[in-house]
Every structure is written in structure tokens, then in C-alpha cells.
Write an enzyme that holds these catalytic residues in place. Structure first.
Site, short mmCIF file in Angstrom:
data_model
loop_
_atom_site.label_atom_id
_atom_site.label_comp_id
_atom_site.label_asym_id
_atom_site.label_seq_id
_atom_site.Cartn_x
_atom_site.Cartn_y
_atom_site.Cartn_z
N SER A 113 0.75 -1.18 0.07
CA SER A 113 0.10 0.05 -0.17
C SER A 113 0.92 1.21 -0.02
O SER A 113 0.39 2.25 -0.77
CB SER A 113 -0.90 -0.09 1.08
OG SER A 113 -2.06 1.10 1.10
N ALA A 114 2.03 1.11 0.56
CA ALA A 114 2.89 2.42 0.75
C ALA A 114 3.39 2.61 -0.49
O ALA A 114 3.71 3.72 -1.05
CB ALA A 114 3.86 2.10 1.96
N TRP A 120 2.29 1.85 -3.45
CA TRP A 120 1.14 2.07 -4.45
C TRP A 120 0.97 3.59 -4.30
O TRP A 120 0.86 4.44 -5.16
CB TRP A 120 0.16 1.52 -3.90
CG TRP A 120 -1.06 1.65 -4.69
CD1 TRP A 120 -1.34 1.44 -6.15
CD2 TRP A 120 -2.32 2.42 -4.56
NE1 TRP A 120 -2.60 2.10 -6.56
CE2 TRP A 120 -3.15 2.51 -5.63
CE3 TRP A 120 -2.84 2.85 -3.31
CZ2 TRP A 120 -4.33 3.19 -5.50
CZ3 TRP A 120 -4.18 3.66 -3.16
CH2 TRP A 120 -4.88 3.73 -4.34
N HIS A 121 1.05 4.43 -3.08
CA HIS A 121 0.93 5.68 -2.76
C HIS A 121 2.19 6.48 -3.51
O HIS A 121 1.96 7.61 -3.88
CB HIS A 121 0.69 6.01 -1.46
CG HIS A 121 -0.77 5.79 -0.98
ND1 HIS A 121 -1.03 4.52 -0.56
CD2 HIS A 121 -1.72 6.32 -0.78
CE1 HIS A 121 -2.37 4.35 -0.31
NE2 HIS A 121 -2.74 5.61 -0.19
N GLY A 122 3.38 5.98 -3.12
CA GLY A 122 4.59 6.55 -3.60
C GLY A 122 5.85 6.27 -2.84
O GLY A 122 5.47 6.07 -1.27
#
Length: 465
Positions: free
Chosen positions: A354-355, A357-359
Site C-alpha cells: 500500500s505504501a 502504491w501511494h509513492g
């Protein structure tokens, strides 16, 4: 026209590019409504693709659609040539491409400074491309080796090119989600599954649910515009902040996170309205009499569920709901070995994905590591709650209250990293409250190793139910 845009942007306190994006984003509601009148599946696929591409062009410029072509192409090509390995190949290639775009465009800094670019839409697209490829690979597997969600979403036949493009660019979810499955998109477009209308039964009316979502969006934007001047993120760098006492700094962190969330509530409420009016948001009928149409597929956030969460474990179920579901189905569940229970490593791996995916900003990575600690600590408190006898109601209520304040503290402490992004600012904000939101979860995790509750006293009751 330019002067009018500038005056409008100044009036609501955003940049011109953000205003342009917001106008196109709101336009997804009438554009999605028009989809209902397209004659036949082929026209609907073409309309979904064309409307999404056109609104992307208006929002981000011509290069935005070029940005989307590459992941769509390698996703579909992998399904053509490497069906068995299409899912794993697309997963790693998709995330590698997304990370490179995050780095090139420095999207986190752009968003933080009030700018906008196409990487937000690209994030949603990457999840669609990956899930489609994985589900096509799952189509080769036997039922015995699949979970219920994998059986439900697997694709036995490869979608056609126009079906695939329509799914990827469908304007209602293209900008900010929610993410949905290819199988759902095909059934919706072709009027099958829950979208089929038996003779004598009318189709569900979306208007009441859509109106509720629009009103919710307006309220959320109003609250955000009211709060944001009082709790700017820049104050963390001001000398006045460091002169405050511990409790005032902790309260300011809470209010900063609380304020920022209303922006996301607004965005997801608009997306919800768009998906509902198109019909894709329909998720079935209630068991009540008369039955009421349900629209959970469009829902991406439960505002009261987030703000009043009595356990951190509940947060993935009420915040960015469809992405959390995606992470569970395509990361968390697939890391669990048969015959074994999931543990902290599966949770940490999911939060790391998830991290990424965010950048690749330190603030994102720290936030999602913090989230893994937060959920693990909350699980310890929950296990203690479950072990309390119904006769000891006071202790049960105290533990429930403990879990609520624990979640409130750690969530709003952790989310500062998500907002400020840089390592220096994140650690400085955490240090200003003595790393309380990191220490407390670790203490609960360690206490869980020492104070091990017995079997839940309600286990027999639950089995009988």
C-alpha cells in the site's frame, strides 16, 4: 475564460489545475448518467473508454492518456502471451511503472503543494490492470485451489480489447476509484448477474442514493474549507508549535488529520455519486419488506465508521474500502500458506505494498509501517475484550473505551507522516509528542505476549448462531 478560472480558483483557495480537475471530476456524474442510454454493450464499452479518455485530457492534458496506454498494453499483452504468469508479471511490472511515474512526476510534492497530475488516476488504473490479469490467470486453476473471492472474480475467457479499454478508462472510477472487478464491469455492461431485470420487476432507482452522496460531498467540502485555514500543515514548521505543551501539540496533530480526511471524504463522495448514477454501484436488494436497493459497491468510505472506530482493525473496512478489499484479495490472502493462520508479516507486507502504491515518500512508508503496528496492537486489546465474561460488563466497556482512544491516538499521530511526506518533518512531528503513537502500540504488542487471554467466552454462542 482563463481569468474566470483564476478568480474561481482564488475564491475557493485552490490552484487553477486543481479547479480544472475538480470541474471534470464533478462532470463524471452527468457523464456516467449518460452511459445508461447507450444502445447495447459495444456502444457502452466505447462510451466508457472515450468519456474517460476525454475527461483525462481536459483534466491533465494530452500526455495523461499516453501515460495510461503503457500499463494497459503490457497488461493485455501478458494475458495474450503468458496467461499462466500474467498475474505475477503484471503485478511487478505495474508497480515498477507506477513507482517510476511517482518518482518522475514527484506527485506527492505536487499534491502537497496544491498541484495535480495524472498519477492519481494511474494508481487506480494499475490496480484494475493487475486484478484483471490475476483473475485471468486464476481461470486456469481448479476450484479446490481457489478461495471464494477468487472463484467469484476469475475470468475463464479473455476480455476483448474494447471491453478491456472500457473497463480501464470508465470515467466514473477513473479519477479516484472505487476499484472494481472486470467480471463486475462485464455483467453490469451486459445486464447480467444482479443487473439483470426479471420481467415485471423494475430496475433499481439510483436517484435517492446519488442525491445523498452529493449532499454528503457538499457537507464534506464545506467542513474542509472551514477547518483548513485553522489547521494548516505549515504550522508544524513554525516556532510557535514547538513552544506549545505536549497536550496542545497532540491535539493539533489530531485536528490536522481530522481536517485532511474531509478532503478525501469529498472526493470519494463524488465518486460514489458517479458510480451510483451509472448503475454500477448497485450491489443487490435488502432482506427487508419491501426490499430496498443497496449501493455498497460504490461506497469507498464510512465517515462515522472512521471517526468513531472502536478498533484499528475496523479501519480497512471503512476507509478507502475498495482499495482495502483489493489489497486483501490480491496481497494479504495470497500470502497466507494453506493450513496456517495469517500473522504480522502478512499484515506488514500488505501495508508495504500500500505504501509503494501511494509513492516512495518516507512519510508514506512510515505511515503504513505505523498502521501495521497500530492494527497489531489493536488486535491484542480486542482479544482481551473477547476473553471478558459477560458478567464483567464494566471491564468489557473499559477495554472497548481503551481500544477507541488507542485507535484515535495512534491513527491521528501516524497520519501526519502521510500528510507531510518528508522524513525530517515526519520524525520531527513524532518527536514533538515523544513518539507516543509508536511506543504505545509496541507496548500493547509486548503485553499481548505476556498477558495471553483464554479462549473467548462467547465462542459457543457464536457457533450456535
Amino acid at each position: 475564460m482563463v481569468l474566470e478560472m483564476e478568480s474561481m480558483a482564488t475564491a475557493i483557495g485552490v490552484s487553477v489545475p486543481v479547479l480544472r480537475f475538480l470541474l471534470c471530476f464533478v462532470a463524471t456524474i452527468p457523464v456516467s448518467f449518460a452511459w445508461r442510454f447507450m444502445p447495447g454493450p459495444a456502444a457502452k464499452h466505447l462510451y466508457a473508454a472515450a468519456s474517460g479518455a476525454f475527461l483525462s485530457y481536459l483534466s491533465f492534458g494530452a500526455t495523461s492518456n499516453l501515460l495510461f496506454i503503457f500499463p494497459m498494453t503490457f497488461g493485455y499483452t501478458s494475458m495474450l502471451l503468458l496467461r499462466r504468469y500474467a498475474g505475477i508479471f503484471t503485478f511487478f511490472a505495474g508497480f515498477a511503472y507506477l513507482v517510476s511515474c511517482h518518482v518522475y512526476y514527484m506527485s506527492g510534492d505536487a499534491w502537497k503543494d496544491g498541484g495535480i497530475d495524472a498519477t492519481g488516476a494511474l494508481m487506480v488504473l494499475i490496480l484494475k490492470v493487475i486484478s484483471c490479469a490475476i483473475n485471468y490467470s486464476d481461470g486456469l486453476l481448479n476450484d479446490e485451489s481457489l478461495t471464494e473471492s477468487q472463484k467469484k472474480n476469475r475470468l475463464v475467457h479473455r476480455p476483448t480489447a474494447i471491453e478491456y479499454i472500457g473497463y480501464c478508462l470508465c470515467c466514473g472510477s477513473h479519477f479516484a476509484g472505487p476499484v472494481y472487478e472486470m467480471k463486475e464491469y462485464l455483467e453490469w455492461t451486459e445486464g447480467e448477474g444482479i443487473w439483470s431485470s426479471p420481467k415485471g420487476k423494475s430496475s433499481p432507482s439510483p436517484y435517492r442514493a446519488m442525491f445523498r452522496a452529493i449532499v454528503q460531498a457538499a457537507i464534506c467540502m464545506g467542513i474542509y474549507l472551514y477547518l483548513v485555514p485553522h489547521f494548516p500543515l505549515t504550522r508544524f514548521n513554525e516556532p510557535a508549535y514547538n513552544q506549545w505543551g505536549f497536550w496542545k501539540r497532540l491535539f493539533y496533530q489530531y485536528m490536522s488529520g481530522f481536517t485532511a480526511r474531509w478532503k478525501y471524504y469529498f472526493i470519494w463522495s463524488i465518486s460514489e455519486a458517479s458510480i451510483i448514477i451509472s448503475g454500477l454501484g448497485f450491489s443487490g436488494w435488502s432482506d427487508s419488506f419491501p426490499p430496498i436497493s443497496l449501493w455498497h459497491r460504490a461506497k469507498n468510505v464510512d465517515i462515522f465508521g472512521v471517526e468513531l472506530a472502536t478498533s484499528a482493525v475496523q479501519l480497512p473496512l471503512v476507509w478507502n474500502i475498495q482499495v482495502s478489499t483489493w489489497l486483501r484479495h490480491y496481497v494479504y490472502d495470497r500470502l497466507i500458506q494453506k493450513g496456517k493462520k495469517p500473522g504480522f508479516l502478512q499484515l506488514l507486507a500488505t501495508q508495504t505494498v500500500s505504501a509503494i502504491w501511494h509513492g516512495l515518500y518516507p512519510g508514506y512508508i512510515i505511515f503504513f509501517v505505523q498502521s501495521a503496528l497500530m492494527i497489531a496492537g489493536s488486535r491484542v486489546i480486542y482479544r482481551w475484550q473477547q476473553a471478558v465474561s459477560p458478567k464483567n460488563a464494566l471491564l468489557g466497556k473499559l477495554l472497548t473505551l481503551t481500544n477507541f482512544f488507542y485507535t484515535l491516538l495512534v491513527l491521528n499521530y501516524s497520519c501526519i507522516g502521510f500528510l507531510v511526506l518528508s522524513m525530517q518533518e515526519t520524525l520531527a512531528s513524532y518527536k514533538s509528542v515523544y513518539f507516543v503513537g509508536t511506543i504505545v502500540p509496541i507496548l500493547f504488542i509486548l503485553l499481548g505476549k505476556i498477558i495471553k487471554p483464554g479462549r473467548p467466552v462467547r465462542a459457543k454462542t457464536q457457533k450456535s448462531q
